[in-house]
Design an enzyme around this catalytic site. Structure first.
Site, mmCIF file in Angstrom:
data_model
loop_
_atom_site.group_PDB
_atom_site.id
_atom_site.type_symbol
_atom_site.label_atom_id
_atom_site.label_comp_id
_atom_site.label_asym_id
_atom_site.label_seq_id
_atom_site.Cartn_x
_atom_site.Cartn_y
_atom_site.Cartn_z
ATOM 1 N N GLY A 211 0.837 -1.212 0.000
ATOM 2 C CA GLY A 211 0.000 0.000 0.000
ATOM 3 C C GLY A 211 0.864 1.251 0.000
ATOM 4 O O GLY A 211 1.936 1.262 0.600
ATOM 5 N N ILE B 74 1.741 2.773 7.129
ATOM 6 C CA ILE B 74 1.030 3.658 8.063
ATOM 7 C C ILE B 74 0.642 2.883 9.322
ATOM 8 O O ILE B 74 0.404 3.473 10.354
ATOM 9 C CB ILE B 74 -0.220 4.313 7.430
ATOM 10 C CG1 ILE B 74 -1.292 3.283 7.079
ATOM 11 C CG2 ILE B 74 0.153 5.157 6.229
ATOM 12 C CD1 ILE B 74 -2.666 3.908 6.878
ATOM 13 N N ASP B 75 0.594 1.548 9.228
ATOM 14 C CA ASP B 75 0.151 0.736 10.377
ATOM 15 C C ASP B 75 1.196 0.655 11.491
ATOM 16 O O ASP B 75 0.878 0.240 12.598
ATOM 17 C CB ASP B 75 -0.189 -0.692 9.922
ATOM 18 C CG ASP B 75 -1.450 -0.751 9.086
ATOM 19 O OD1 ASP B 75 -2.091 0.297 8.905
ATOM 20 O OD2 ASP B 75 -1.792 -1.842 8.603
ATOM 21 N N MET C 158 -7.444 2.753 10.000
ATOM 22 C CA MET C 158 -6.759 1.567 9.487
ATOM 23 C C MET C 158 -5.972 0.880 10.596
ATOM 24 O O MET C 158 -5.744 1.456 11.661
ATOM 25 C CB MET C 158 -5.872 1.919 8.313
ATOM 26 C CG MET C 158 -6.660 2.036 7.015
ATOM 27 S SD MET C 158 -5.590 2.238 5.590
ATOM 28 C CE MET C 158 -6.781 2.009 4.262
ATOM 29 N N GLY C 159 -5.524 -0.314 10.315
ATOM 30 C CA GLY C 159 -4.795 -1.122 11.295
ATOM 31 C C GLY C 159 -5.311 -2.539 11.190
ATOM 32 O O GLY C 159 -6.306 -2.902 11.799
ATOM 33 N N ARG C 160 -4.633 -3.295 10.359
ATOM 34 C CA ARG C 160 -5.113 -4.655 10.054
ATOM 35 C C ARG C 160 -4.855 -5.615 11.217
ATOM 36 O O ARG C 160 -5.763 -6.296 11.679
ATOM 37 C CB ARG C 160 -4.366 -5.136 8.808
ATOM 38 C CG ARG C 160 -4.784 -6.443 8.289
ATOM 39 C CD ARG C 160 -3.910 -6.814 7.124
ATOM 40 N NE ARG C 160 -4.279 -6.125 5.896
ATOM 41 C CZ ARG C 160 -5.289 -6.496 5.111
ATOM 42 N NH1 ARG C 160 -6.035 -7.522 5.443
ATOM 43 N NH2 ARG C 160 -5.553 -5.840 4.009
ATOM 44 N N ARG D 133 -23.483 7.334 14.907
ATOM 45 C CA ARG D 133 -23.092 7.419 13.492
ATOM 46 C C ARG D 133 -21.659 6.922 13.349
ATOM 47 O O ARG D 133 -20.857 7.015 14.284
ATOM 48 C CB ARG D 133 -23.128 8.857 13.000
ATOM 49 C CG ARG D 133 -24.494 9.487 13.000
ATOM 50 C CD ARG D 133 -25.267 9.074 11.744
ATOM 51 N NE ARG D 133 -26.376 9.975 11.513
ATOM 52 C CZ ARG D 133 -27.575 9.864 12.069
ATOM 53 N NH1 ARG D 133 -27.808 8.885 12.927
ATOM 54 N NH2 ARG D 133 -28.524 10.728 11.776
ATOM 55 N N GLN E 257 -6.233 8.340 5.150
ATOM 56 C CA GLN E 257 -5.109 8.246 6.095
ATOM 57 C C GLN E 257 -3.770 8.021 5.407
ATOM 58 O O GLN E 257 -2.715 8.258 5.968
ATOM 59 C CB GLN E 257 -5.333 7.067 7.062
ATOM 60 C CG GLN E 257 -6.493 7.273 7.988
ATOM 61 C CD GLN E 257 -7.017 5.944 8.529
ATOM 62 O OE1 GLN E 257 -6.687 5.550 9.631
ATOM 63 N NE2 GLN E 257 -7.843 5.255 7.763
HETATM 64 O O1 F6P Z 1 -0.972 -2.124 5.154
HETATM 65 C C1 F6P Z 1 -1.460 -0.861 5.281
HETATM 66 C C2 F6P Z 1 -2.919 -0.788 5.016
HETATM 67 O O2 F6P Z 1 -3.183 0.562 4.980
HETATM 68 C C3 F6P Z 1 -3.814 -1.547 6.011
HETATM 69 O O3 F6P Z 1 -4.099 -0.856 7.174
HETATM 70 C C4 F6P Z 1 -5.036 -1.811 5.175
HETATM 71 O O4 F6P Z 1 -5.793 -2.893 5.665
HETATM 72 C C5 F6P Z 1 -4.459 -2.092 3.849
HETATM 73 O O5 F6P Z 1 -3.267 -1.326 3.761
HETATM 74 C C6 F6P Z 1 -5.386 -1.807 2.698
HETATM 75 O O6 F6P Z 1 -4.675 -1.718 1.520
HETATM 76 P P1 F6P Z 1 -5.207 -1.900 0.044
HETATM 77 O O7 F6P Z 1 -6.704 -1.787 0.053
HETATM 78 O O8 F6P Z 1 -4.553 -0.802 -0.722
HETATM 79 O O9 F6P Z 1 -4.741 -3.234 -0.422
#
Ligand code: F6P
Length: 348
Positions: A10, A127-128, A170-172, A272, A280
């Protein structure tokens, strides 16, 4: 000496600062030729995606988000003959060393290619902020600032309408953005992937706060958080779709909307949700990220010069140090529990 550079995964604010630093120091100090490999690992598999980078090409890009080299989530280990193609293209373009800028996926590939004899140096980005071995990845500071501004802005609507506002960030696998923007933005609850949370707990905290005379609440939730409800004791991860990318990740997103519905049902307060998503990752990097990315780029080309292949540059207690790529694969740097405890002081 010809040095290739690619950006994978990303996009992230600060990538252009790394590219600029590598090109500037590589050409002016070491007399190297720097070759831009476009679209991540795809650039070494497909045709016509490798081009020389001049000083002019990197002029005026320091403050720009995204990456002039573009990016992809191509995984060469999932492409037929991917690794052989990479090796033969490195030979064809006479690339003697490679700098791979990316998150755990890209760096994992870099580590495996190093085991296969490719001379590679890694630069961690995301960014994570979840890459092990480095206290910070660039891009994170920008994302936290964007998320904090968004929290500040939804405060007004929350207050004006007596609402609960759920902000999804975000934050997987790690909740760094959620916790830091939550602390900075004064969130009343923060949900992160590292910690399973019952929806009933969230509702109780909100009710407690409203019982204290507050008429609004701000909830920050990381997209990869695990929500549990009494109705369904199983962990639920809210997915956008079930398709996997080349590294086996599903697309996340939408937990905020789901949580808002559950909070409204559980508390009776109007709720909401807002999903910040790619905002981000977009736009201009903060000064912190520009400086960190520049330092990473300068040290990465130094590592090439010093032959420190198989390592990535890393930030540890204000110094740039080397960290083995072999230790990055499959690892996640989760949020420091002390930081979580600090955020929790302000819950409810
Ligand atoms: O790895 C960074 C990140 O921003 C995650 O937080 C997010 O889940 C993922 O990338 C989404 O990336 P894309 O939709 O571009 O594959």
């Amino acid at each position: 000496m010809n040095v290739g550079i690619l950006t994978g995964g990303g996009d992230c604010p600060g990538l252009n600062a790394v590219i600029r630093a590598v090109v500037r120091k590589g050409i002016l100090k070491y007399g190297y030729a720097i070759l831009g490999v476009y679209e991540g690992w795809k650039g070494l598999i497909n045709e016509d995606l490798v081009k020389p980078l001049s000083l002019g090409d990197v002029s005026g890009i320091l403050h720009r988000g995204g990456t002039i080299l573009r990016s992809s989530r191509t995984n060469p280990f999932k492409v037929e003959n991917g690794v052989e193609l990479i090796k033969s293209n490195l030979g064809r373009y006479n690339i003697n060393a490679l700098i791979a800028v990316g998150g755990e996926d890209t760096l994992g590939v870099a580590g495996r290619l190093h085991d296969e004899g490719v001379k590679v140096v890694g630069v961690p980005k995301t960014i994570d902020n979840d890459v092990v071995g480095t206290e910070r990845t660039f891009g994170f500071d920008t994302a936290v600032n964007i998320a904090t501004e968004a929290i500040d802005r939804v405060h007004t609507t929350a207050e004006a309408h007596n609402r609960v506002m759920v902000v999804e960030v975000m934050g997987r696998y790690a909740g760094w953005i959620a916790v830091e923007s939550g602390i900075a933005g004064g969130a009343d609850i923060v949900l992160i992937p590292e910690k399973e949370t019952y929806v009933s707990e969230v509702c109780e905290l909100i009710k407690r706060r409203h019982d204290r005379g507050k008429d609004f609440s701000i909830v920050v939730v990381a997209e990869g958080s695990k929500l549990k409800s009494e109705r369904n004791a199983e962990e639920e991860e809210v997915l956008q779709d079930k398709k996997l990318d080349a590294f086996g990740h599903v697309r996340l997103g939408g937990i905020g909307t789901k949580l808002a519905e559950l909070i409204e049902a559980g508390t009776g307060y109007e709720t909401r949700a807002i999903i910040l998503g790619y905002i981000q990752r977009g736009g201009t990097p903060t000064a912190f990220d520009r400086v960190l990315a520049t330092r990473f780029g300068v040290h990465a080309i130094d590592y090439v010069r010093q032959g420190k292949f198989g390592n990535m540059v890393a930030l540890q207690s204000t110094k740039i140090v080397s960290f083995p790529l072999s230790k990055v694969v499959g690892q996640t740097k989760t949020v420091d529990p002390e930081l979580v405890e600090t955020a929790e002081v302000f819950f409810g």
